[in-house]
Design a protein around this motif. Structure first.
Motif, PDB file in Angstrom:
ATOM      1  N   TRP A 193       9.594  -5.290   5.029  1.00 41.74           N
ATOM      2  CA  TRP A 193      10.299  -5.065   3.758  1.00 41.74           C
ATOM      3  C   TRP A 193       9.694  -5.112   2.661  1.00 41.74           C
ATOM      4  CZ3 TRP A 193      16.007  -7.308   2.532  1.00 41.74           C
ATOM      5  CH2 TRP A 193      16.508  -6.766   1.822  1.00 41.74           C
ATOM      6  N   SER A 194       9.115  -4.406   1.839  1.00 38.02           N
ATOM      7  CA  SER A 194       8.375  -4.362   0.566  1.00 38.02           C
ATOM      8  C   SER A 194       9.008  -5.034  -0.416  1.00 38.02           C
ATOM      9  CB  SER A 194       8.023  -2.765   0.304  1.00 38.02           C
ATOM     10  OG  SER A 194       8.876  -2.049  -0.188  1.00 38.02           O
ATOM     11  N   ALA A 195      10.220  -5.212  -0.446  1.00 39.48           N
ATOM     12  CA  ALA A 195      10.981  -6.028  -1.661  1.00 39.48           C
ATOM     13  C   ALA A 195      10.307  -7.314  -1.493  1.00 39.48           C
ATOM     14  CB  ALA A 195      12.220  -5.758  -1.750  1.00 39.48           C
TER      15      ALA A 195
ATOM     16  N   GLY B 181      13.583   8.854  22.861  1.00 38.10           N
ATOM     17  CA  GLY B 181      12.462   7.847  22.875  1.00 38.10           C
ATOM     18  C   GLY B 181      12.254   7.035  21.192  1.00 38.10           C
ATOM     19  N   HIS B 182      13.210   7.444  20.244  1.00 35.82           N
ATOM     20  CA  HIS B 182      13.249   6.768  18.945  1.00 35.82           C
ATOM     21  C   HIS B 182      14.158   5.840  19.011  1.00 35.82           C
ATOM     22  CE1 HIS B 182      11.308  10.716  17.521  1.00 35.82           C
ATOM     23  NE2 HIS B 182      10.301   9.855  17.973  1.00 35.82           N
ATOM     24  N   THR B 183      14.579   5.075  17.704  1.00 36.75           N
ATOM     25  CA  THR B 183      15.445   3.971  17.698  1.00 36.75           C
ATOM     26  C   THR B 183      16.469   4.369  16.450  1.00 36.75           C
ATOM     27  OG1 THR B 183      13.701   2.553  18.496  1.00 36.75           O
ATOM     28  CG2 THR B 183      15.598   1.393  17.541  1.00 36.75           C
ATOM     29  N   TYR B 184      17.736   4.136  16.683  1.00 38.52           N
ATOM     30  CA  TYR B 184      18.797   4.564  15.782  1.00 38.52           C
ATOM     31  C   TYR B 184      18.989   3.045  15.238  1.00 38.52           C
ATOM     32  CZ  TYR B 184      23.293   5.234  13.717  1.00 38.52           C
ATOM     33  OH  TYR B 184      24.500   5.478  12.711  1.00 38.52           O
ATOM     34  N   VAL B 185      18.903   2.812  14.275  1.00 40.52           N
ATOM     35  CA  VAL B 185      19.173   1.477  13.516  1.00 40.52           C
ATOM     36  C   VAL B 185      20.448   1.563  12.593  1.00 40.52           C
ATOM     37  CG1 VAL B 185      18.121  -0.556  12.024  1.00 40.52           C
ATOM     38  CG2 VAL B 185      16.832   0.901  13.534  1.00 40.52           C
ATOM     39  N   GLN B 186      21.268   0.755  12.537  1.00 45.26           N
ATOM     40  CA  GLN B 186      22.548   0.667  11.524  1.00 45.26           C
ATOM     41  C   GLN B 186      22.242  -0.697  10.808  1.00 45.26           C
ATOM     42  OE1 GLN B 186      26.216   0.501  13.835  1.00 45.26           O
ATOM     43  NE2 GLN B 186      26.405   2.789  13.371  1.00 45.26           N
ATOM     44  N   TRP B 187      22.752  -0.946   9.546  1.00 47.82           N
ATOM     45  CA  TRP B 187      22.613  -2.037   8.747  1.00 47.82           C
ATOM     46  C   TRP B 187      23.942  -2.356   7.750  1.00 47.82           C
ATOM     47  CZ3 TRP B 187      17.404  -3.768   5.970  1.00 47.82           C
ATOM     48  CH2 TRP B 187      17.740  -5.015   5.474  1.00 47.82           C
TER      49      TRP B 187
ATOM     50  N   ILE C 173      27.887  -3.250  -4.469  1.00 41.38           N
ATOM     51  CA  ILE C 173      27.722  -2.239  -3.188  1.00 41.38           C
ATOM     52  C   ILE C 173      26.822  -1.452  -3.360  1.00 41.38           C
ATOM     53  CG2 ILE C 173      29.271  -0.819  -1.745  1.00 41.38           C
ATOM     54  CD1 ILE C 173      30.276  -3.839  -1.787  1.00 41.38           C
ATOM     55  N   GLU C 174      26.733  -0.761  -4.520  1.00 40.47           N
ATOM     56  CA  GLU C 174      25.691   0.171  -4.564  1.00 40.47           C
ATOM     57  C   GLU C 174      24.221  -0.323  -4.471  1.00 40.47           C
ATOM     58  OE1 GLU C 174      25.468   3.959  -5.444  1.00 40.47           O
ATOM     59  OE2 GLU C 174      27.564   3.557  -4.234  1.00 40.47           O
ATOM     60  N   ASP C 175      24.125  -1.399  -4.989  1.00 41.50           N
ATOM     61  CA  ASP C 175      22.883  -2.072  -4.863  1.00 41.50           C
ATOM     62  C   ASP C 175      22.570  -2.262  -3.370  1.00 41.50           C
ATOM     63  OD1 ASP C 175      20.598  -3.472  -6.055  1.00 41.50           O
ATOM     64  OD2 ASP C 175      21.350  -5.133  -5.474  1.00 41.50           O
ATOM     65  N   ALA C 176      23.264  -2.884  -2.775  1.00 37.84           N
ATOM     66  CA  ALA C 176      23.302  -2.937  -1.410  1.00 37.84           C
ATOM     67  C   ALA C 176      22.831  -1.899  -0.443  1.00 37.84           C
ATOM     68  CB  ALA C 176      24.744  -3.898  -0.898  1.00 37.84           C
ATOM     69  N   LYS C 177      23.539  -0.605  -0.757  1.00 38.32           N
ATOM     70  CA  LYS C 177      23.232   0.472  -0.151  1.00 38.32           C
ATOM     71  C   LYS C 177      21.931   0.849  -0.281  1.00 38.32           C
ATOM     72  CE  LYS C 177      24.636   4.717  -1.980  1.00 38.32           C
ATOM     73  NZ  LYS C 177      25.281   5.818  -2.363  1.00 38.32           N
TER      74      LYS C 177
ATOM     75  N   GLU D 277      15.847   1.243   1.461  1.00 37.51           N
ATOM     76  CA  GLU D 277      14.700   1.166   1.258  1.00 37.51           C
ATOM     77  C   GLU D 277      14.147   0.364   2.302  1.00 37.51           C
ATOM     78  OE1 GLU D 277      14.569  -0.788  -2.675  1.00 37.51           O
ATOM     79  OE2 GLU D 277      15.126   1.035  -3.780  1.00 37.51           O
ATOM     80  N   ALA D 278      14.879  -0.742   2.751  1.00 34.85           N
ATOM     81  CA  ALA D 278      14.216  -1.541   3.914  1.00 34.85           C
ATOM     82  C   ALA D 278      14.123  -0.802   4.966  1.00 34.85           C
ATOM     83  CB  ALA D 278      15.227  -2.585   4.154  1.00 34.85           C
ATOM     84  N   LEU D 279      15.069   0.233   5.447  1.00 34.89           N
ATOM     85  CA  LEU D 279      15.021   1.044   6.608  1.00 34.89           C
ATOM     86  C   LEU D 279      14.036   1.803   6.429  1.00 34.89           C
ATOM     87  CD1 LEU D 279      18.855   1.823   7.372  1.00 34.89           C
ATOM     88  CD2 LEU D 279      17.400   0.340   8.599  1.00 34.89           C
ATOM     89  N   ALA D 280      13.492   2.658   5.262  1.00 37.21           N
ATOM     90  CA  ALA D 280      12.476   3.156   5.092  1.00 37.21           C
ATOM     91  C   ALA D 280      11.102   2.554   5.249  1.00 37.21           C
ATOM     92  CB  ALA D 280      12.693   4.137   3.681  1.00 37.21           C
ATOM     93  N   ASP D 281      11.340   1.235   4.760  1.00 35.89           N
ATOM     94  CA  ASP D 281      10.086   0.325   5.244  1.00 35.89           C
ATOM     95  C   ASP D 281       9.839  -0.179   6.531  1.00 35.89           C
ATOM     96  OD1 ASP D 281       9.459   0.456   2.383  1.00 35.89           O
ATOM     97  OD2 ASP D 281      10.326  -1.588   1.953  1.00 35.89           O
TER      98      ASP D 281
END
Length: 152
Positions: free
Chosen positions: A37-39, A112-118, A131-135, A140-144
């Motif tokens: 996570w780049s943040a 062969g890939h992975t589905y991730v939910q946060w 809520i918007e900030d959390a979204k 961003e973290a999933l992209a990282d």
């Protein structure tokens, strides 16, 4: 008297990560979040907090510091659940409980890939901005996360 904008108190973001399930799941440990996570500037286990509880200190590049507690971990169902127990600066809401779940994709074009939910479930005093900030932070973290496993 200012009126609040009615909002959901939960958020759910997800992504298909183009990497093997084991490569993604291996990174989903609170103390390893700064590895992807780049943040985050750092993520480290808080020593001596409790012998029965994992508490991790997340230091963000913007100066925010969160201590998060691992509430649940399943190596069978591949999820972790954690809560924020302290924050500097103080959060504008009382609490949040977050869960990250990983699923191997077993068929179709993403096989062969992975589905991730946060997900995040906030106390009722969280406003629309929280809520918007959390979204966006989860997106961003999933992209990282996808970038980090692509390097391996």
């Amino acid at each position: 008297m200012a009126s609040r904008i009615p909002t959901s108190t939960s958020v759910l973001e997800s992504a298909v990560i183009e990497a093997k399930f084991s490569d993604v799941w291996h990174l989903i440990k609170l103390e390893n979040f700064s590895d992807f996570w780049s943040a985050l500037k750092s993520s480290e286990l808080v020593k001596g907090a409790s012998p029965d509880t994992d508490i991790v200190k997340w230091s963000f590049k913007d100066g925010t510091i969160l201590e998060v507690k691992l509430d649940e971990h399943s190596s069978i169902d591949h999820f972790i659940t954690y809560s924020v127990i302290t924050a500097q600066p103080e959060l504008s809401h009382t609490s949040v409980l977050s869960t990250i779940r990983c699923f191997p994709v077993t068929s179709g074009k993403h096989e062969g890939h992975t589905y991730v939910q946060w997900s995040g479930h906030f106390s009722s005093d969280a406003d629309a901005g929280v809520i918007e900030d959390a979204k966006f932070k989860r997106r961003e973290a999933l992209a990282d996360l996808a970038k980090a496993v692509a390097k391996n």
